[in-house]
Design an enzyme around this catalytic site. Structure first.
Site, PDB file in Angstrom:
ATOM      1  CG  ASP A  30      -2.131   0.903   1.066  1.00 44.05           C
ATOM      2  OD1 ASP A  30      -3.251   0.393   1.143  1.00 44.05           O
ATOM      3  OD2 ASP A  30      -1.944   2.130   0.873  1.00 44.05           O
ATOM      4  CG  LEU A 149     -15.364  -7.859   2.531  1.00 47.15           C
ATOM      5  CD1 LEU A 149     -15.480  -6.570   3.314  1.00 47.15           C
ATOM      6  CD2 LEU A 149     -14.013  -8.500   2.803  1.00 47.15           C
ATOM      7  CG  ASN A 204     -23.107  -3.360  -3.607  1.00 47.33           C
ATOM      8  OD1 ASN A 204     -23.454  -4.343  -2.956  1.00 47.33           O
ATOM      9  ND2 ASN A 204     -21.936  -2.781  -3.452  1.00 47.33           N
ATOM     10  CB  CYS A 256     -20.144  -0.362  -1.057  1.00 46.89           C
ATOM     11  SG  CYS A 256     -18.479  -0.939  -0.793  1.00 46.89           S
TER      12      CYS A 256
END
Ligand code: NAD
Length: 397
Positions: A30, A149, A204, A256
């Site tokens: 990262d 998740l 979603n 999300c």
């Protein structure tokens, strides 16, 4: 297998630690060196139940390494590069693929054609083409493995997914990704890249649609004086409807749903489709939060109280993620109505422009924004014992 996980956010870190538990070797990468420094010291950069156990498990630690520079990774050993960087929405609701494009640029010189490049980030179908076309990689080398998740139960979800979705043009690469999960008992859907991401985006959209339905239903039930729990129970017992994911709330948020629904709308309109139901999911949520703020003002007035406390800054229970948190939005609405409104949070002292409080004043309407765990409930009960006049509100009861 040897896997390089790029991006140690909620998805990358949990997935990588889960895969390490399944005996894979993980090099985490990262560019945020502060996150990497924390991880080298076994400290999670964010709150997630169980994560400390994974970071302190010697076997998992022995199979994991953490780096912040691309040239510190041992690329020759990598069977799979798993990309888990953020894909936020731009102001015009188009997807921001710049993080993904940066990763492609950074790995160009390191990753050869033998390594499978697996995209875990959510990226919608239209953006896939332009992102891949601008890289040296071919469609065949790339596999889409969208993630489902939930923050707050991320490890549970990693090990017990409802399904694993893999989208690829080259079967051997799809099967290589499927092999990663061979110890997990779940249906694996092997499909094309476009369909894999449509499964993600349309799931979603459906989930917040359902939450918005139950929230609008709760307004009707409350306005008419019906019993909220009994009515929703009576609806949810119909097996075609079901009771899961059917809890009324002040609103939904997170990193999300808002962006994925906004992007889906943008895709639909770019295709000249008329999708009034999907187009209004976000508006329904906005209106519900405005309604909720007015509901709180009424509750305060009817109970002759002076202050309003919103408990919990995060967008839901068991996370510290504040992205699109209904608490922040409801707080803003109440503040613009000149209400004495405070955000109460046991874990934080301040957040951006918001002063967080960990004590209550007298004469307060105290509002749980999402169900609290037992520990927080006990701590809050102790604080409530110190004040005389208040009303405690749990909207879903
Ligand atoms: N958070 C969730 O619950 C969830 C669930 C399912 C899917 N997703 C999707 O997964 C993706 C990641 O989400 P997240 O919440 O984990 O994001 P996040 O913002 O928590 O983490 C992303 C990480 O990527 C790092 N990063 C950015 N650019 C980089 C680069 N060029 N090189 C290396 N590292 C880089 C960032 O520093 C950050 O740590 C998104 O597409 C999201 O839509 C998220």
């Amino acid at each position: 297998m040897n896997i390089v996980v790029i991006g140690v956010g909620y998805v990358g870190l949990v997935t990588g630690l889960g895969l390490a538990k399944l005996n894979h070797t993980i090099q985490f990468l990262d560019t945020d060196f502060q996150k990497i420094d924390k991880l080298k010291n076994k400290i999670s950069p964010f709150y997630e139940p169980e994560i400390e156990n994974y970071l302190n498990d010697n076997e998992i630690v022995s199979r994991s390494s953490f780096e912040s520079e691309y040239n510190e990774i041992n690329w020759d050993d990598a069977d799979i590069v798993m990309i888990c960087v953020q894909t936020p929405s731009l102001e015009d609701n188009q997807i921001d693929t710049s993080y993904l494009v940066n990763v492609f640029e950074s790995i160009t010189d390191f990753v050869d054609e033998k390594t499978v490049v697996c995209i875990k980030s959510t990226i919608h179908p239209e953006a896939i083409n332009s992102t891949i076309d601008s890289s040296k990689f071919s469609y065949d080398q790339i596999v889409f493995n969208p993630e489902f998740l939930r923050e707050g139960s991320a490890f549970q979800d990693f090990f017990n997914p409802d399904r694993i979705v893999i989208g690829a043009t080259k079967e051997t690469n799809a099967k290589k990704i499927a092999l990663l999960y061979e110890e997990i008992d779940s249906e694996i859907i092997l499909t094309d890249p476009l369909s894999s991401q449509l499964i993600k985006y349309l799931s979603n959209a459906y989930l917040p649609l359902r939450l918005s339905f139950v929230n609008e239903a709760s307004q009707i039930i409350k306005k008419l004086g019906g019993n909220l729990n009994e009515t929703l129970n009576g609806i949810g017992l119909d097996t075609r409807i079901g009771k899961q994911y059917f809890r009324p709330s002040p609103g939904w948020g997170g990193s999300c749903f808002p962006k994925d629904v906004a992007e889906l709308n943008s895709i639909a309109s770019s295709q000249d489709l008329n999708t009034p139901l999907i187009s209004n999911i976000i508006e329904s949520n906005t209106q519900h939060q405005i309604w909720f703020a007015e509901y709180l003002i009424d509750q305060k007035r009817n109970n002759d109280l002076k202050n309003i406390y919103l408990i919990g800054l995060a967008f839901k229970e068991d996370t510290d993620d504040t992205r699109c948190s209904p608490t922040i939005f409801v707080h803003e609405i109440l503040r613009s109505n000149n209400e004495n409104v405070f955000i109460f949070d046991l874990n934080n002292e301040s957040f951006g422009e918001y002063d967080l409080h960990s004590e209550f004043k007298e004469d307060s309407l105290i509002v749980e924004m999402f169900p609290l765990n037992q520990k927080s409930t006990t701590e809050i009960q102790d604080k409530l014992n110190q004040i005389n006049k208040f009303k405690y509100l749990r909207y879903w009861e």
